[in-house]
Motif scaffolding. Structure first.
Motif, PDB file in Angstrom:
ATOM      1  N   PHE A  28     -30.355  11.378 -38.908  1.00  0.00           N
ATOM      2  CA  PHE A  28     -29.522  11.246 -40.102  1.00  0.00           C
ATOM      3  C   PHE A  28     -28.463  12.347 -40.158  1.00  0.00           C
ATOM      4  N   VAL A  29     -28.889  13.587 -39.916  1.00  0.00           N
ATOM      5  CA  VAL A  29     -27.939  14.705 -39.942  1.00  0.00           C
ATOM      6  C   VAL A  29     -26.878  14.530 -38.863  1.00  0.00           C
ATOM      7  N   ALA A  30     -27.288  14.084 -37.684  1.00  0.00           N
ATOM      8  CA  ALA A  30     -26.327  13.876 -36.598  1.00  0.00           C
ATOM      9  C   ALA A  30     -25.305  12.801 -36.957  1.00  0.00           C
ATOM     10  N   VAL A  31     -25.783  11.696 -37.494  1.00  0.00           N
ATOM     11  CA  VAL A  31     -24.874  10.605 -37.872  1.00  0.00           C
ATOM     12  C   VAL A  31     -23.937  11.050 -38.990  1.00  0.00           C
ATOM     13  N   GLU A  32     -24.475  11.710 -39.989  1.00  0.00           N
ATOM     14  CA  GLU A  32     -23.631  12.185 -41.097  1.00  0.00           C
ATOM     15  C   GLU A  32     -22.604  13.201 -40.612  1.00  0.00           C
ATOM     16  N   THR A  33     -22.982  13.999 -39.640  1.00  0.00           N
ATOM     17  CA  THR A  33     -22.045  14.972 -39.092  1.00  0.00           C
ATOM     18  C   THR A  33     -20.889  14.271 -38.401  1.00  0.00           C
ATOM     19  N   ILE A  34     -21.196  13.235 -37.653  1.00  0.00           N
ATOM     20  CA  ILE A  34     -20.159  12.488 -36.943  1.00  0.00           C
ATOM     21  C   ILE A  34     -19.280  11.718 -37.920  1.00  0.00           C
ATOM     22  N   ILE A  35     -19.887  11.055 -38.891  1.00  0.00           N
ATOM     23  CA  ILE A  35     -19.144  10.211 -39.830  1.00  0.00           C
ATOM     24  C   ILE A  35     -18.353  11.044 -40.837  1.00  0.00           C
ATOM     25  N   ASN A  43     -23.261  24.220 -37.101  1.00  0.00           N
ATOM     26  CA  ASN A  43     -24.527  24.346 -37.833  1.00  0.00           C
ATOM     27  C   ASN A  43     -25.221  22.998 -37.991  1.00  0.00           C
ATOM     28  N   ALA A  44     -24.458  21.966 -38.262  1.00  0.00           N
ATOM     29  CA  ALA A  44     -25.036  20.632 -38.434  1.00  0.00           C
ATOM     30  C   ALA A  44     -25.635  20.122 -37.128  1.00  0.00           C
ATOM     31  N   ILE A  45     -24.955  20.358 -36.033  1.00  0.00           N
ATOM     32  CA  ILE A  45     -25.479  19.936 -34.733  1.00  0.00           C
ATOM     33  C   ILE A  45     -26.749  20.707 -34.406  1.00  0.00           C
ATOM     34  N   ALA A  46     -26.746  22.008 -34.670  1.00  0.00           N
ATOM     35  CA  ALA A  46     -27.943  22.817 -34.429  1.00  0.00           C
ATOM     36  C   ALA A  46     -29.113  22.328 -35.280  1.00  0.00           C
ATOM     37  N   CYS A  50     -32.576  20.842 -33.743  1.00  0.00           N
ATOM     38  CA  CYS A  50     -33.844  21.482 -34.115  1.00  0.00           C
ATOM     39  C   CYS A  50     -34.784  20.488 -34.784  1.00  0.00           C
ATOM     40  N   ALA A  51     -34.272  19.639 -35.649  1.00  0.00           N
ATOM     41  CA  ALA A  51     -35.107  18.657 -36.335  1.00  0.00           C
ATOM     42  C   ALA A  51     -35.713  17.666 -35.350  1.00  0.00           C
ATOM     43  N   VAL A  52     -34.926  17.193 -34.405  1.00  0.00           N
ATOM     44  CA  VAL A  52     -35.444  16.252 -33.402  1.00  0.00           C
ATOM     45  C   VAL A  52     -36.484  16.938 -32.522  1.00  0.00           C
ATOM     46  N   ALA A  53     -36.216  18.177 -32.114  1.00  0.00           N
ATOM     47  CA  ALA A  53     -37.174  18.915 -31.284  1.00  0.00           C
ATOM     48  C   ALA A  53     -38.475  19.166 -32.046  1.00  0.00           C
ATOM     49  N   LEU A  54     -38.369  19.537 -33.317  1.00  0.00           N
ATOM     50  CA  LEU A  54     -39.561  19.754 -34.130  1.00  0.00           C
ATOM     51  C   LEU A  54     -40.337  18.454 -34.293  1.00  0.00           C
TER      52      LEU A  54
END
Length: 123
Positions: A28-35, A43-46, A50-54
């Motif tokens: 969700f964060v990745a998509v929102e960052t792109i859109i 920071n958003a990419i990080a 991190c969320a996916v890795a966790l």
């Protein structure tokens, strides 16, 4: 594993669902960052990575519990303790829609992990 108790299977399921939810947050964060062109793209990419890795780590812990591997218990307990604390802060901040389900999942997983059957299977 034939002698795995139902309590351990349920705890593994909760842990894996939390992992899937965390991966969902990362996506969700990745998509929102792109859109939406985030104010701080780095920071958003990080955060997304991190969320996916966790989330992947939580799924690995759930799998360890499902296989009744001893090492899975400590990270599962830590996950639930930290989740409980974060959820309490969310509830205090009137974020009930997020906080209450996290508290319920954390308490349920802790009860399941501390049950005598789970303790025997992981001991």
């Amino acid at each position: 594993m034939a002698n795995r108790p139902a309590t351990l299977t349920a705890a593994a399921g909760i842990e894996a669902l939390e992992g899937l939810a965390m991966i969902g947050v990362g996506v969700f964060v990745a998509v929102e960052t792109i859109i939406a062109r985030s104010y701080s793209m780095l920071n958003a990419i990080a955060l997304a990575v991190c969320a996916v890795a966790l989330g992947a780590g939580l799924i690995a812990v759930g799998r360890a519990l499902l296989q009744a591997r001893r090492w899975g218990r400590t990270p599962a307990l830590l996950t639930q303790f930290f989740g409980f604390v974060i959820a309490v802060y969310m509830i205090q901040g009137h974020q009930y829609a997020y906080g209450v389900p996290i508290v319920v999942a954390a308490v349920a997983a802790l009860v399941l992990l501390f049950s005598p059957a789970s303790t025997r299977a992981l001991g």
